[in-house]
Design a protein around this motif. Structure first.
Motif, mmCIF file in Angstrom:
data_model
loop_
_atom_site.group_PDB
_atom_site.id
_atom_site.type_symbol
_atom_site.label_atom_id
_atom_site.label_comp_id
_atom_site.label_asym_id
_atom_site.label_seq_id
_atom_site.Cartn_x
_atom_site.Cartn_y
_atom_site.Cartn_z
ATOM 1 N N ASN A 152 -2.686 -0.150 -9.082
ATOM 2 C CA ASN A 152 -3.903 0.645 -8.942
ATOM 3 C C ASN A 152 -3.550 2.106 -8.684
ATOM 4 O OD1 ASN A 152 -6.461 1.636 -8.486
ATOM 5 N ND2 ASN A 152 -6.638 0.778 -6.418
ATOM 6 N N GLU A 153 -3.650 2.931 -9.722
ATOM 7 C CA GLU A 153 -3.417 4.370 -9.564
ATOM 8 C C GLU A 153 -4.712 5.137 -9.311
ATOM 9 O OE1 GLU A 153 -1.155 5.770 -13.036
ATOM 10 O OE2 GLU A 153 0.499 6.096 -11.650
ATOM 11 N N THR A 154 -5.839 4.428 -9.278
ATOM 12 C CA THR A 154 -7.131 5.082 -9.108
ATOM 13 C C THR A 154 -7.404 5.388 -7.636
ATOM 14 O OG1 THR A 154 -8.535 3.139 -8.725
ATOM 15 C CG2 THR A 154 -7.925 3.619 -11.014
ATOM 16 N N SER A 155 -8.543 6.040 -7.393
ATOM 17 C CA SER A 155 -8.990 6.311 -6.025
ATOM 18 C C SER A 155 -9.955 5.245 -5.526
ATOM 19 C CB SER A 155 -9.665 7.694 -5.965
ATOM 20 O OG SER A 155 -8.762 8.710 -6.367
ATOM 21 N N TYR A 156 -10.195 4.213 -6.336
ATOM 22 C CA TYR A 156 -11.076 3.115 -5.963
ATOM 23 C C TYR A 156 -10.313 2.031 -5.210
ATOM 24 C CZ TYR A 156 -14.665 4.703 -9.332
ATOM 25 O OH TYR A 156 -15.607 5.405 -10.016
ATOM 26 N N GLN A 157 -11.059 1.267 -4.378
ATOM 27 C CA GLN A 157 -10.587 -0.047 -3.963
ATOM 28 C C GLN A 157 -10.897 -0.999 -5.110
ATOM 29 O OE1 GLN A 157 -12.824 -0.693 -0.282
ATOM 30 N NE2 GLN A 157 -10.883 -0.825 0.822
ATOM 31 N N LEU A 158 -9.958 -1.865 -5.439
ATOM 32 C CA LEU A 158 -10.167 -2.817 -6.516
ATOM 33 C C LEU A 158 -10.316 -4.224 -5.943
ATOM 34 C CD1 LEU A 158 -7.517 -1.651 -9.163
ATOM 35 C CD2 LEU A 158 -9.866 -0.849 -8.838
ATOM 36 N N LEU A 159 -11.485 -4.824 -6.139
ATOM 37 C CA LEU A 159 -11.708 -6.218 -5.762
ATOM 38 C C LEU A 159 -11.267 -7.053 -6.960
ATOM 39 C CD1 LEU A 159 -13.713 -4.419 -4.057
ATOM 40 C CD2 LEU A 159 -15.080 -6.470 -3.797
ATOM 41 N N THR A 160 -10.144 -7.718 -6.820
ATOM 42 C CA THR A 160 -9.442 -8.271 -7.978
ATOM 43 C C THR A 160 -9.330 -9.788 -7.908
ATOM 44 O OG1 THR A 160 -8.116 -6.245 -8.045
ATOM 45 C CG2 THR A 160 -7.318 -8.107 -9.335
ATOM 46 N N SER A 161 -9.581 -10.427 -9.048
ATOM 47 C CA SER A 161 -9.382 -11.868 -9.192
ATOM 48 C C SER A 161 -8.612 -12.122 -10.476
ATOM 49 C CB SER A 161 -10.730 -12.595 -9.241
ATOM 50 O OG SER A 161 -10.555 -13.968 -9.562
ATOM 51 N N VAL A 162 -7.581 -12.985 -10.402
ATOM 52 C CA VAL A 162 -6.791 -13.346 -11.575
ATOM 53 C C VAL A 162 -6.764 -14.871 -11.678
ATOM 54 C CG1 VAL A 162 -4.548 -13.217 -12.719
ATOM 55 C CG2 VAL A 162 -5.366 -11.280 -11.362
ATOM 56 N N ASN A 163 -7.165 -15.387 -12.839
ATOM 57 C CA ASN A 163 -7.180 -16.820 -13.088
ATOM 58 C C ASN A 163 -6.391 -17.122 -14.354
ATOM 59 O OD1 ASN A 163 -9.450 -18.079 -11.161
ATOM 60 N ND2 ASN A 163 -10.089 -16.035 -11.810
ATOM 61 N N THR A 164 -5.922 -18.351 -14.474
ATOM 62 C CA THR A 164 -5.274 -18.797 -15.702
ATOM 63 C C THR A 164 -6.097 -19.911 -16.328
ATOM 64 O OG1 THR A 164 -3.863 -20.297 -14.421
ATOM 65 C CG2 THR A 164 -2.929 -18.170 -15.033
ATOM 66 N N ASP B 287 0.828 -1.195 0.000
ATOM 67 C CA ASP B 287 0.000 0.000 0.000
ATOM 68 C C ASP B 287 0.861 1.243 0.000
ATOM 69 O OD1 ASP B 287 -2.122 -1.697 0.157
ATOM 70 O OD2 ASP B 287 -2.284 -1.586 2.351
ATOM 71 N N VAL B 288 0.391 2.273 -0.703
ATOM 72 C CA VAL B 288 1.059 3.562 -0.771
ATOM 73 C C VAL B 288 0.112 4.602 -0.202
ATOM 74 C CG1 VAL B 288 2.118 5.255 -2.313
ATOM 75 C CG2 VAL B 288 2.285 2.821 -2.826
ATOM 76 N N PRO B 289 0.603 5.515 0.659
ATOM 77 C CA PRO B 289 -0.290 6.499 1.268
ATOM 78 C C PRO B 289 -1.099 7.257 0.227
ATOM 79 C CG PRO B 289 1.889 6.598 2.264
ATOM 80 C CD PRO B 289 1.992 5.675 1.092
ATOM 81 N N VAL B 290 -2.394 7.441 0.516
ATOM 82 C CA VAL B 290 -3.270 8.163 -0.398
ATOM 83 C C VAL B 290 -2.981 9.657 -0.306
ATOM 84 C CG1 VAL B 290 -5.665 8.732 -0.928
ATOM 85 C CG2 VAL B 290 -5.058 6.424 -0.197
ATOM 86 N N VAL B 291 -2.833 10.293 -1.458
ATOM 87 C CA VAL B 291 -2.603 11.736 -1.524
ATOM 88 C C VAL B 291 -3.948 12.428 -1.699
ATOM 89 C CG1 VAL B 291 -1.483 13.594 -2.774
ATOM 90 C CG2 VAL B 291 -0.331 11.382 -2.535
ATOM 91 N N PRO B 292 -4.329 13.340 -0.778
ATOM 92 C CA PRO B 292 -5.611 14.024 -0.916
ATOM 93 C C PRO B 292 -5.670 14.790 -2.238
ATOM 94 C CG PRO B 292 -4.617 14.438 1.240
ATOM 95 C CD PRO B 292 -3.574 13.784 0.400
ATOM 96 N N GLY B 293 -6.873 14.879 -2.792
ATOM 97 C CA GLY B 293 -7.010 15.615 -4.048
ATOM 98 C C GLY B 293 -8.202 15.113 -4.828
ATOM 99 N N GLU B 294 -8.201 15.391 -6.111
ATOM 100 C CA GLU B 294 -9.316 15.023 -6.971
ATOM 101 C C GLU B 294 -9.421 13.505 -7.099
ATOM 102 O OE1 GLU B 294 -10.828 15.884 -11.565
ATOM 103 O OE2 GLU B 294 -8.990 16.788 -10.780
ATOM 104 N N PHE B 295 -10.666 13.014 -7.144
ATOM 105 C CA PHE B 295 -10.907 11.576 -7.276
ATOM 106 C C PHE B 295 -10.451 11.118 -8.648
ATOM 107 C CE2 PHE B 295 -13.180 7.646 -7.845
ATOM 108 C CZ PHE B 295 -13.272 7.119 -6.558
ATOM 109 N N LYS B 296 -9.652 10.063 -8.684
ATOM 110 C CA LYS B 296 -9.106 9.560 -9.944
ATOM 111 C C LYS B 296 -9.852 8.303 -10.361
ATOM 112 C CE LYS B 296 -4.762 8.623 -12.347
ATOM 113 N NZ LYS B 296 -3.291 8.570 -12.251
ATOM 114 N N ASN B 297 -10.485 8.340 -11.557
ATOM 115 C CA ASN B 297 -11.311 7.243 -12.022
ATOM 116 C C ASN B 297 -10.542 6.212 -12.843
ATOM 117 O OD1 ASN B 297 -14.304 7.965 -11.378
ATOM 118 N ND2 ASN B 297 -13.396 9.875 -12.096
#
Length: 314
Positions: free
Chosen positions: A97-109, A64-74
């Motif tokens: 993830n450079e967005t302001s969302y939490q990403l619920l992520t699944s990766v399959n092969t 995790d990287v600290p969130v920088v306050p500012g405009e919401f990034k989509n």
């Protein structure tokens, strides 16, 4: 299988150690030592050496990287492909993830009709997670990778459409230049997963076929010395076969020679190296048929040895 690609291990019965560079099956792994030679061995015949983690792709699946306050990034969901810092034949795939969302992520092969879950987790805003690893030389044997991403936030934002992407990677996918991967601070290939679909403007497409000659792109003047070594021409050269490399080198030679002729350069030198002589033979064959070439000869041996050809133009 308790071992992962990039783990540093030691042989139990021999004085040898190296990095895991292949998972063969549930019992066998491939270990590469300092001589870059991969040895197949039973997983029970090696032991993990603690405290020898690679710089990229360590035990922690996310960072995790600290969130920088500012405009919401989509926008800003990337797949990063990064070489292991110790076992360079292995690459790790990260979701960034450079967005302001939490990403619920699944990766399959998917390998033929068999599926396997590789990663599932939540990526916080401005974070990354390692989701898959494999050997670079086996790219043509990689399975399909299926990425599924849900976007979540407590802020007042419109619901984002989920991502559902299936990729069968090929060498051309890594043809671009490497970039610094955000938050990882490592060089790698970046592929944007949430890039908007390309919408073609039919009118502009039609107009592009009828541009006047003066609007055509000018041919850039080449330098006096053209280096044809493949590592100078392509960042993805390790993925290419010998025939593909030769085609790329010859194509670059033709374009550079044509550009030199257009700009009426008196001479140009092509650095092709010695190697097995195939590239040099192809260049000399093409030069001998070109009516704009006055003559060609080995360039200064004290500078290039026998690895360059000097071309005199009419």
């Amino acid at each position: 299988m308790k071992y992962k690609l990039g783990d540093f291990v030691r042989f139990i019965d021999e004085k040898m150690e190296g990095y895991v560079t292949r998972i063969i099956d549930e019992q066998m792994i491939g270990v590469t030592g300092e001589d870059d030679f991969e040895i197949p061995v039973l997983a029970s015949k090696v032991t993990y050496i603690h405290g020898q983690k690679t710089e990229v792709g360590d035990e922690e699946p996310t960072a995790d990287v600290p969130v920088v306050p500012g405009e919401f990034k989509n926008k800003g969901v990337y797949l990063a492909v990064v070489a292991d810092a110790k076992a360079s034949s292995v690459v790790h795939l990260f979701i960034v993830n450079e967005t302001s969302y939490q990403l619920l992520t699944s990766v399959n092969t998917q390998q033929q009709k068999q599926f396997k879950g590789e990663f599932a987790g939540i990526l916080e805003p401005r974070s990354f997670a390692k989701v898959y690893s494999n050997k670079l030389a086996d790219l043509q044997l990689w399975p399909k990778l299926i990425f599924q991403v849900l976007f979540h936030t407590r802020q007042d934002q419109a619901v984002q459409e989920p991502l559902n992407i299936t990729e069968q990677f090929k060498a051309k996918d890594f043809a671009g230049a490497k970039k610094t991967v955000p938050f990882l601070n490592q060089q790698g290939w970046l592929i944007q997963l949430d890039e908007p679909e390309l919408v073609l403007d039919a009118q502009k497409l039609k107009e592009s076929f009828f541009k006047p000659a003066e609007e055509k792109q000018e041919v850039a003047k080449p330098s006096g010395e053209i280096d044809l070594h493949i590592e100078r021409l392509r960042d993805d050269h390790q993925f290419l076969s010998s025939s593909e490399i030769l085609n790329i080198q010859v194509s670059h030679f033709k374009k550079s020679l044509e550009a030199a002729i257009v700009h009426q350069m008196p001479e140009v030198t092509f650095i092709h190296g010695t190697g097995n002589g195939i590239l040099k033979h192809e260049l000399h064959k093409l030069l001998s048929k070109n009516q704009k070439v006055q003559t060609f000869l080995d360039a200064r041996k004290e500078k290039f040895g026998y690895g360059a050809t000097k071309v005199m133009l009419k």
